[in-house]
Design an enzyme around this catalytic site. Structure first.
Site, mmCIF file in Angstrom:
data_model
loop_
_atom_site.group_PDB
_atom_site.id
_atom_site.type_symbol
_atom_site.label_atom_id
_atom_site.label_comp_id
_atom_site.label_asym_id
_atom_site.label_seq_id
_atom_site.Cartn_x
_atom_site.Cartn_y
_atom_site.Cartn_z
ATOM 1 N N HIS A 539 0.832 -1.204 0.000
ATOM 2 C CA HIS A 539 0.000 0.000 0.000
ATOM 3 C C HIS A 539 0.866 1.253 0.000
ATOM 4 O O HIS A 539 0.948 1.987 0.986
ATOM 5 C CB HIS A 539 -0.950 -0.007 1.198
ATOM 6 C CG HIS A 539 -2.067 -0.995 1.062
ATOM 7 N ND1 HIS A 539 -2.057 -2.216 1.711
ATOM 8 C CD2 HIS A 539 -3.220 -0.960 0.336
ATOM 9 C CE1 HIS A 539 -3.170 -2.884 1.398
ATOM 10 N NE2 HIS A 539 -3.885 -2.141 0.552
ATOM 11 N N THR A 542 3.022 3.416 -5.478
ATOM 12 C CA THR A 542 3.018 2.599 -6.695
ATOM 13 C C THR A 542 1.674 1.899 -6.863
ATOM 14 O O THR A 542 1.147 1.802 -7.978
ATOM 15 C CB THR A 542 4.154 1.554 -6.640
ATOM 16 O OG1 THR A 542 5.404 2.228 -6.441
ATOM 17 C CG2 THR A 542 4.214 0.743 -7.933
#
EC number: 3.1.4.-
Length: 811
Positions: A539, A542
């Site tokens: 998380h 990206t």
């Protein structure tokens, strides 16, 4: 008619003042009487009251539409006559204007000029009006030329939909008399017919069985309650001229007594055995009322029937309510090779063996008196009504149905035991629950960090033109589904969201829509990305960039473009960008179990998703330099904000099955039905479904949900990389739960024993397959479905070889 149910029928009462209201659609009539003619009466203030049997009807002011291509003596005479009679008059010069005016006003009387075919086709116009359902009770008159020699037939006019004709006569009193005769004849008859519709609507809704028979005792009408109690279908009773079914249990003298009473015009009431379709007899309280018709003779009999309740419960069952005592849940899908078998469901006959079901629902009778009209209340009422009169196996099955309906998780699947499939149970349980509260005081405090400002060391270019060549090259195919986000992650030194965001937002014209400079957008992307945790294995920014890429890809699909407006597209891109901002790398269950500040703030409900949405707007609006909303109009901003919040909250997994089921039932199934019907207006009907505001919300929710967990639909190498990253994050959470003494939410994600292939198989089975089947049926995504098949087979092959790693060992 002796109906116990309270039925209230109302008709709209409108009071008109003495002055005409200014109405742009109502032409000002300027038809002064010719010299020597009678001056028109003033506008009538009072409304006419009609007496229709026992029913009072109040009329609005009568609406008249004159369709004349040009002014002449005939149209002026009708104008004068309408004013004298107190009718409200509109004039239309063309068929198009006539149709538009009628759709708006629903006139009671239309007079169409049939004398000059060169202006418009009067019969075609009449047919067009009759094609509208609202014209059912409208009287239409053709104004025709005076015949030269031989009288012509009126059949062409009748066939076109006219009620009658008026032979041209510009004498004002003649026109006035014609309107008065029309009013007291056809128009009042149509008003009474409208009242009949209201009465029959009341009969349809009545809970008592009602039948209407003619003087020969042939059934003319039965209501749904009659069908339910007696087991007959209305169609089979009416088309076969069926007599009222008589039971042999009635004494002969009883039938004669009833007939004698009816012949004298008297009402009869008493106990009577009726014969059901299956041959059974049911004892009823019956009231039969004779109705006098043409010629003063009794033409119909209305019978109101109510089954006795004391010893007759089992004889009241509705023949159409059928249930099986045992239920099998079958799952079907076009991807059957990766689907689990049917879920294990307990037999519904296992309950009630102790006799407790004999006492069933005596207290549940109270639900019938509830005034709450939520859909679930209606469902429970229907089930209770069916249950009271059902055989014991059916009643017990319905007991089980009511138990299921009492849960708040109607859309969540009931999983098997942990021993059967611990990977699936742990994964699904971890994602779809809010955790187990600890009874001890050992709480894990997740400190609230200060908001990030734009880091001074960032040197992101001012515009797309200044992006370094190495980064530009990695984004060349960003409009392809196979785009490699990890190459961009490397090229941007873990800052892919800002660069990809600049390109995608530019492609969709977001700055133009928001009326903000590109420099403001750049600053906003930078500060949003700075609030993602680069230390998270999954998380991080990206993942946000990956979800933004998938969202942009879905927005280009034709069916999605048909569904959404520009503001929806902008909201989708913004929601994808911020949907996991400040994610701590731990699940909602972890935060709730740890008693974190966020869990306390959001009451253990959608903790992370609520935080992402709230923080995104805090970051955006606190600083003018990155406030991309500062130039928006207030109402447009509120609409955009609500859409973004709704989409971010939709990424919470506890309501996953609810969102998918609503999407399938509200959008997929109606669209599939349209395709099967193959009508000429299929495209327009589909647009009608897609543009419903509630359905647009469902499309946006489904879009971001699919973008958020699309990893299993990416090319294999990307899928493997994402699987490794999410597994690492879950391993770290399990390690911390053990270290802090917290409940372990997903025990199978133990770093040394976990099978990554099994976890991916479970995730695809329970979350991905059905959702992407539905999304593919809507948006047409064959490439994604092919990747999903390939990836599932890859994980399956590893699992069959008893491998627990991301990849097979080197050859």
């Amino acid at each position: 008619m002796g109906c116990a149910s309270s039925i209230h029928i109302s008709d709209r009462v409108v009071y008109h003042s003495g002055k005409e209201s200014e109405d742009s659609h109502t032409p000002q009539l300027n038809c002064p009487p010719q010299p020597g003619q009678i001056k028109p009466n003033a506008y009538k203030k009072s409304l006419t009251e009609l007496q229709f049997g026992p029913m009072k009807l109040y009329e609005d002011q009568l609406q008249v539409l004159l369709v004349f291509a040009k002014d002449d003596a005939q149209s002026n005479a009708f104008c004068w006559a309408c004013e004298r009679a107190g009718f409200r008059c509109n004039i239309a010069r063309t068929p198009e204007a006539a149709l538009e005016s009628f759709l708006e006003k629903n006139h009671d009387l239309i007079l169409i000029d049939h004398r000059h075919s060169r202006h418009f086709d009067a019969e075609a116009l009449c047919r067009s009006i009759r094609a509208m359902s609202c014209s059912l009770n409208t009287v239409i008159v053709a104004v025709v030329k005076r015949p030269d020699r031989e009288e012509s037939t009126v059949m062409p006019l009748i066939s076109a939909g006219f009620n009658r004709r008026f032979i041209e006569n510009s004498n004002m009193m003649t026109c006035y008399n014609e309107l008065i005769q029309l009013y007291h004849g056809e128009i009042r008859a149509q008003i009474k017919l409208r009242a009949c519709n209201a009465v029959f609507t009341a009969l349809e809704q009545s809970q008592e069985a009602i039948e209407i028979s003619n003087e020969d005792q042939l059934i003319q009408y039965v209501n749904p309650a009659y069908e339910c109690i007696m087991g007959f279908q209305r169609g089979e009773l009416l088309k076969e001229n069926t007599e009222v079914p008589k039971s042999e249990k009635n004494k002969a003298d009883l039938l004669e007594t009833i007939n004698a009473c009816i012949r004298r015009g008297k009402e009869w009431q008493g106990v009577y055995y009726a014969k059901k379709k299956n041959g059974d007899s049911v004892q009823q309280n019956v009231k039969i009322t004779p109705v006098v018709g043409q010629g003063g003779k009794i033409r119909h009999c209305v019978s109101v029937n109510r089954p006795l309740n004391d010893n007759n419960r089992t004889e009241k069952s509705c023949e159409r309510v059928q249930a099986e005592s045992q239920t099998e849940i079958q799952q079907s899908s076009k991807h059957k090779d990766r689907r689990k078998g049917s879920l294990d469901v307990r037999s519904t006959t296992s309950r009630g063996s102790d006799g407790s079901s004999q006492r069933r629902h005596s207290s549940m009778a109270r639900i019938h008196s509830m005034t709450i009209e939520a859909p679930i209340t209606k469902v429970i009422n229907i089930i209770n009504a069916a249950q009271e009169s059902s055989p014991m196996p059916v009643a017990e099955a319905l007991d089980r149905v009511l138990e299921i309906l009492r849960t708040t998780e109607l859309y969540s699947p009931q999983l098997g035991t942990k021993e059967e499939d611990p990977h699936t149970s742990d994964l699904v349980g971890g994602l779809m629950t809010d955790g187990l509260r600890r009874s001890s005081g050992n709480e894990y405090i997740l400190a609230t960090k200060p908001l990030h400002h734009i880091p001074s060391h960032l040197t992101t270019p001012l515009s797309l033109n200044d992006i370094p060549a190495c980064i530009t090259q990695t984004m060349e195919n960003e409009d392809s589904w196979d785009f490699d986000i990890f190459n961009l992650e490397s090229a941007t030194i873990k800052r892919p969201l800002t660069y990809l965001g600049l390109k995608i937002f530019s492609r969709f014209g977001v700055c133009e829509f928001l009326n903000c400079p590109e420099a403001t957008l750049r600053s906003w992307l930078q500060v949003i990305e700075a609030n993602y945790h680069s230390s998270n294995s999954y998380h991080n920014s990206t993942h946000a960039a990956d979800v933004l890429h998938a969202t942009a890809y879905f927005l280009r699909k034709e069916r999605v473009k048909q569904s959404l407006d520009p503001i929806d597209e902008v909201a989708s891109l913004i929601a994808a960008t911020v949907h996991d901002v400040d994610h701590p790398g731990r699940t909602n269950s972890f935060l709730c179990n740890a008693g974190s500040e966020l869990a306390v703030l959001y009451n253990d409900t959608a903790v992370l998703e609520s935080h992402h949405a709230a923080l995104a707007f805090q970051i955006t609006t606190r600083d003018e330099k990155c406030n991309i909303f500062k130039n928006m109009e207030r109402n447009e901003y509120r609409t955009l904000r609500q859409a973004v919040i709704d989409m971010v909250l939709a990424t919470e997994m506890t309501k996953h099955f609810e969102h998918v089921n609503k999407f399938v039932n509200s959008i997929n199934k109606p669209l599939a039905a349209l395709e099967e019907s193959g009508g000429n207006d299929e495209e327009e009907s589909a647009k009608g479904i897609l543009m419903v505001p509630e359905n647009r919300i469902l499309v946006k929710r489904m879009l971001i949900k699919c973008a958020d967990i699309s990893n299993p639909c990416r090319p294999l190498e990307l899928c493997i990389e994402w699987a490794g990253r999410i597994s690492e994050e879950y391993f770290a959470q399990t390690d911390e739960e053990k270290q802090q003494g917290l409940p372990v939410v997903m025990p199978v994600f133990e770093r040394n024993t976990c099978s990554v292939p099994k976890s991916q198989i479970s995730f695809i089975d329970y979350f991905i397959t059905d959702m992407f089947d539905a999304w593919d049926a809507f948006a047409d995504l064959p490439n994604l479905m092919q990747h999903l098949d390939n990836n599932f087979k890859y994980w399956k092959s590893l699992d069959e070889r008893k491998l627990r790693s991301l990849r097979p060992p080197p050859e």
